[in-house]
Scaffold this motif. Structure first.
Motif, mmCIF file in Angstrom:
data_model
loop_
_atom_site.group_PDB
_atom_site.id
_atom_site.type_symbol
_atom_site.label_atom_id
_atom_site.label_comp_id
_atom_site.label_asym_id
_atom_site.label_seq_id
_atom_site.Cartn_x
_atom_site.Cartn_y
_atom_site.Cartn_z
ATOM 1 N N GLU A 414 22.793 -39.798 -37.095
ATOM 2 C CA GLU A 414 22.969 -38.405 -37.479
ATOM 3 C C GLU A 414 22.614 -38.169 -38.939
ATOM 4 O OE1 GLU A 414 27.063 -37.129 -37.612
ATOM 5 O OE2 GLU A 414 27.743 -39.207 -37.700
ATOM 6 N N PHE A 415 22.528 -39.265 -39.683
ATOM 7 C CA PHE A 415 22.152 -39.163 -41.093
ATOM 8 C C PHE A 415 20.689 -39.569 -41.301
ATOM 9 C CE2 PHE A 415 26.711 -40.333 -40.998
ATOM 10 C CZ PHE A 415 27.244 -39.153 -41.497
ATOM 11 N N ALA A 416 19.889 -39.475 -40.221
ATOM 12 C CA ALA A 416 18.476 -39.857 -40.317
ATOM 13 C C ALA A 416 17.615 -38.751 -39.730
ATOM 14 C CB ALA A 416 18.223 -41.164 -39.580
ATOM 15 N N ASP A 417 16.359 -38.755 -40.120
ATOM 16 C CA ASP A 417 15.377 -37.816 -39.571
ATOM 17 C C ASP A 417 14.410 -38.582 -38.663
ATOM 18 O OD1 ASP A 417 16.354 -35.587 -41.040
ATOM 19 O OD2 ASP A 417 15.290 -36.311 -42.829
ATOM 20 N N CYS A 418 13.988 -37.945 -37.554
ATOM 21 C CA CYS A 418 13.029 -38.548 -36.609
ATOM 22 C C CYS A 418 11.613 -38.238 -37.098
ATOM 23 C CB CYS A 418 13.238 -37.983 -35.205
ATOM 24 S SG CYS A 418 12.043 -38.621 -33.988
ATOM 25 N N GLU A 431 18.322 -39.192 -47.872
ATOM 26 C CA GLU A 431 18.582 -39.601 -49.248
ATOM 27 C C GLU A 431 20.050 -39.952 -49.416
ATOM 28 O OE1 GLU A 431 17.627 -38.031 -53.790
ATOM 29 O OE2 GLU A 431 17.493 -36.668 -52.094
ATOM 30 N N ASN A 432 20.257 -41.021 -50.188
ATOM 31 C CA ASN A 432 21.589 -41.547 -50.474
ATOM 32 C C ASN A 432 22.211 -42.277 -49.278
ATOM 33 O OD1 ASN A 432 21.566 -40.578 -53.135
ATOM 34 N ND2 ASN A 432 22.368 -38.578 -52.479
ATOM 35 N N TYR A 433 21.364 -42.541 -48.260
ATOM 36 C CA TYR A 433 21.820 -43.330 -47.116
ATOM 37 C C TYR A 433 20.864 -44.506 -46.921
ATOM 38 C CZ TYR A 433 25.167 -39.742 -45.828
ATOM 39 O OH TYR A 433 26.216 -38.869 -45.832
ATOM 40 N N GLY A 434 21.434 -45.603 -46.532
ATOM 41 C CA GLY A 434 20.645 -46.778 -46.198
ATOM 42 C C GLY A 434 20.800 -47.111 -44.721
ATOM 43 N N GLY A 435 19.976 -48.012 -44.248
ATOM 44 C CA GLY A 435 20.045 -48.420 -42.845
ATOM 45 C C GLY A 435 18.667 -48.392 -42.201
ATOM 46 N N ASP A 436 18.651 -48.661 -40.897
ATOM 47 C CA ASP A 436 17.373 -48.721 -40.167
ATOM 48 C C ASP A 436 16.994 -47.389 -39.545
ATOM 49 O OD1 ASP A 436 19.229 -48.512 -38.170
ATOM 50 O OD2 ASP A 436 18.720 -50.422 -37.187
ATOM 51 N N GLY A 437 17.780 -46.391 -39.788
ATOM 52 C CA GLY A 437 17.498 -45.069 -39.247
ATOM 53 C C GLY A 437 18.281 -44.797 -37.981
ATOM 54 N N LYS A 438 18.490 -45.848 -37.193
ATOM 55 C CA LYS A 438 19.353 -45.651 -36.019
ATOM 56 C C LYS A 438 20.815 -45.805 -36.420
ATOM 57 C CE LYS A 438 15.900 -46.933 -32.622
ATOM 58 N NZ LYS A 438 15.565 -47.744 -31.435
ATOM 59 N N TYR A 439 21.010 -46.591 -37.465
ATOM 60 C CA TYR A 439 22.338 -46.661 -38.083
ATOM 61 C C TYR A 439 22.155 -46.452 -39.575
ATOM 62 C CZ TYR A 439 26.577 -48.534 -40.127
ATOM 63 O OH TYR A 439 27.729 -48.687 -40.880
#
Length: 607
Positions: A414-418, A431-439
């Motif tokens: 929910e904190f990523a863009d597709c 921005e300001n979030y890390g991870g693989d996009g799925k998490y």
């Protein structure tokens, strides 16, 4: 020398009968005195037809004639004897019937004066009888009944089909039928190994041919001395292996003789130009019989051309079904050569029935012989292949189009863009979030680890403290002190359990493995900042660790970067003229946390 006396032929006798029934005619018989025969022609009887009348049949009885007799006598129904007392045999006379008064004509009989036989032909009489009329049908009118008109024990002459002679006279070395028909190969007469044939008639010892003594052959006359066998003749050809000569086989062949041959079953006759006897020599090549070939053993997923049996000199070829390739690829054509298939090309091997050829599946996916889209997966099948679009594409496999997953179902945090890509999609943490996009997790504010210049709590244990089960850092003392609440404290340290502990220089270092069991009370004087507070275990620096770095140089870029980050977090909280001069950065990396053990005691460490 053989006797040259020609057969004596007597003329027809005439006998008349008066009857309404079929009469019985007895035969005049004589026996020959030696080995040659006297032949009489069949008797004929003329008939007249008047009114019908009934009379008894006239029967003649034999009479005896004393020898010697040289001229035929006429006796009513008589039997004549030869001069040597041997019985004379005549064939049945031809008898015709009259419906008038009976009359008797004496039959003509002969007695041979030399060593010949007296012979007559078997009679041929057919009657059609009504109340008032008896009609004779001639032999020529009954030609279609030729086989049935010979009496028992007689045979028709092969070519002159209206003449019957005793069957035993065939192939007996004497001419009984016209032109010696009873002595030919057509009559079933074959020469012995040491004999030659007089033209097409009787066989004689080959020593009698071309010996200077004429007239051994009667038909053709004097053939044994004047025929082509005494001129430029040819010896027999070499026997045909796996076959035989179908033309007459004799000891000598006339000039101009053409030979014919036939092979045994399973062989092919190779006979480009017929073998001919010419001027005493056999001209042209001797024929040969070559073994035929059996059709090669079937090839799975392929086939051989040709019938079940392949003639010598004929060719066959092998082909594979669609989707298969021939191995070895060459040669594909073979020629039958005397029971063996020889390759049409030099790189092949001969074989009898098993060629060793195989039709193997073509892997169209490996050799590129497929029509799959570049965004499809090619799957090889036995004899064919299939195409299927890759994940993220749609189509029939031959044509595949990208699917925009971002317009449908996608699995992003929910904190990523597709973000759509060719054949797939990406999830990018905001921005300001890390991870693989799925998490996606809230991004750590600063870079960490050895690559960022940090020290390891585990690896730098000589500068730090370690008690039973816990690591504690050394105290850090900034020059300006640490403002905390209403007080300035002189130093701080951190623990593996997630605490910053601020204190004065004279305070002891405590591990604080857990919060107080009963919670904090108003009398507690602890100055602790806890990003987390839980029992943590450090196992090894390649699995987990606590990274830290102290910054004291005011010119270090870290201060400026840190101020930017802090201003994003604490908007309008930090004074605009704030200029940091000291900083301690601590990162707890993959620390395993466990529930705090209430039995764990605070441990004090002396500085």
């Amino acid at each position: 020398m053989h006797s040259t006396t020609e057969p004596l032929t007597t003329g027809p006798s005439t006998t008349e009968f008066s009857t309404t029934e079929l009469s019985t005619t007895k035969h005049l018989t004589t026996e020959p005195s030696t080995t040659e025969r006297l032949t009489t022609e069949p008797s004929t009887t003329e008939s007249s037809s008047t009114e019908s009348s009934t009379t008894e049949p006239l029967t003649t009885e034999p009479s005896t004639i004393e020898p010697p007799t040289t001229e035929p006598s006429t006796t009513e129904g008589s039997t004549t004897m030869s001069s040597t007392t041997e019985p004379l045999t005549t064939r049945p006379s031809t008898t015709e019937f009259s419906t008038t008064e009976p009359s008797t004509t004496k039959p003509l009989t002969t007695v041979p004066s030399t060593t010949e036989r007296l012979t007559t032909e078997p009679s041929t009489t057919v009657l059609l009888t009504t109340k008032t009329l008896t009609t004779e049908l001639s032999t020529t009118e009954l030609s279609t009944m030729a086989v049935s008109i010979c009496m028992s024990g007689y045979r028709l002459c092969p070519k002159t089909t209206n003449i019957c002679v005793p069957g035993v006279w065939f192939c007996d070395g004497m001419h009984d039928c016209p032109d010696g028909e009873d002595e030919t190969e057509d009559a079933g007469c074959y020469c012995l190994e040491n004999e030659l044939r007089c033209g097409i008639t009787i066989c004689m010892d080959e020593a009698k041919f071309c010996d200077g003594y004429p007239f051994d052959c009667k038909i053709p006359f004097n053939y044994d001395e004047t025929g082509p066998l005494c001129e430029e003749y040819c010896d027999p050809p070499v026997p045909l292996s796996n076959g035989w000569q179908t033309s007459p086989t004799v000891k000598r062949y006339e000039n101009g003789t053409q030979f014919t041959f036939q092979c045994n079953d399973g062989y092919t006759l190779i006979y480009p130009v017929p073998l001919v006897c010419l001027n005493g020599e056999l001209v042209n090549n001797q024929p040969n019989c070559y073994l035929k070939c059996s059709k090669p053993i079937a090839v799975e997923n392929g086939e051989w051309t040709g019938e079940a049996v392949i003639e010598h000199g004929d060719s066959v070829s092998v082909t594979c079904n669609d989707g298969y390739t021939l191995q070895p690829p060459t040669p594909i054509e073979y020629t039958c050569n005397d029971g063996i298939f020889d390759p049409s090309e030099s790189d092949g091997e001969s074989f009898s029935t098993n060629s060793g050829k195989q039709c193997r599946d073509i892997n169209e996916c490996e050799n590129g012989e497929n029509d799959c889209d570049v965004n499809a997966i090619c799957t090889n099948n036995v004899g064919s292949y299939t195409c299927a679009c890759n994940e993220g594409f749609s189509g029939d496999g031959m044509t595949c189009s990208d699917i925009n997953e971002c317009n449908g179902d996608f699995e992003c945090s929910e904190f990523a863009d597709c973000v759509n890509t060719i054949g797939s999609y990406d999830c990018k943490c905001r921005e300001n979030y890390g991870g693989d996009g799925k998490y996606c997790y809230e991004l750590l504010y600063f870079a960490y680890g050895e690559s960022a210049g940090d020290s390891s709590l585990l690896a730098s244990s000589e500068n730090n403290f370690k008690t039973i089960g816990d690591y504690v850092s050394r105290p850090f003392s900034p020059a300006t002190g640490i403002a905390f609440g209403r007080q300035f404290l002189s130093n701080c340290y951190f623990t593996q359990n997630g605490n910053f502990v601020l204190q004065d220089n004279d305070a002891v270092v405590v591990t604080y493995p857990r919060p107080p069991l009963n919670g904090f009370v108003s009398s507690d004087q602890l100055n602790i900042i806890s990003p987390f507070w839980s029992k943590g275990y450090l196992i090894s620096d390649d699995i987990n660790d606590v990274f830290y770095q102290e910054y004291t140089d005011e010119g270090n870029s870290f201060f400026a970067d840190a101020l930017v980050t802090l201003n994003k977090i604490y908007t309008s909280t930090i004074p605009s003229d704030f200029a940091p001069s000291w900083a301690l950065k601590v990162t707890w990396y993959q620390i395993s946390q466990f529930p705090s053990d209430p039995n764990l005691e605070y441990v004090s460490i002396l500085k």
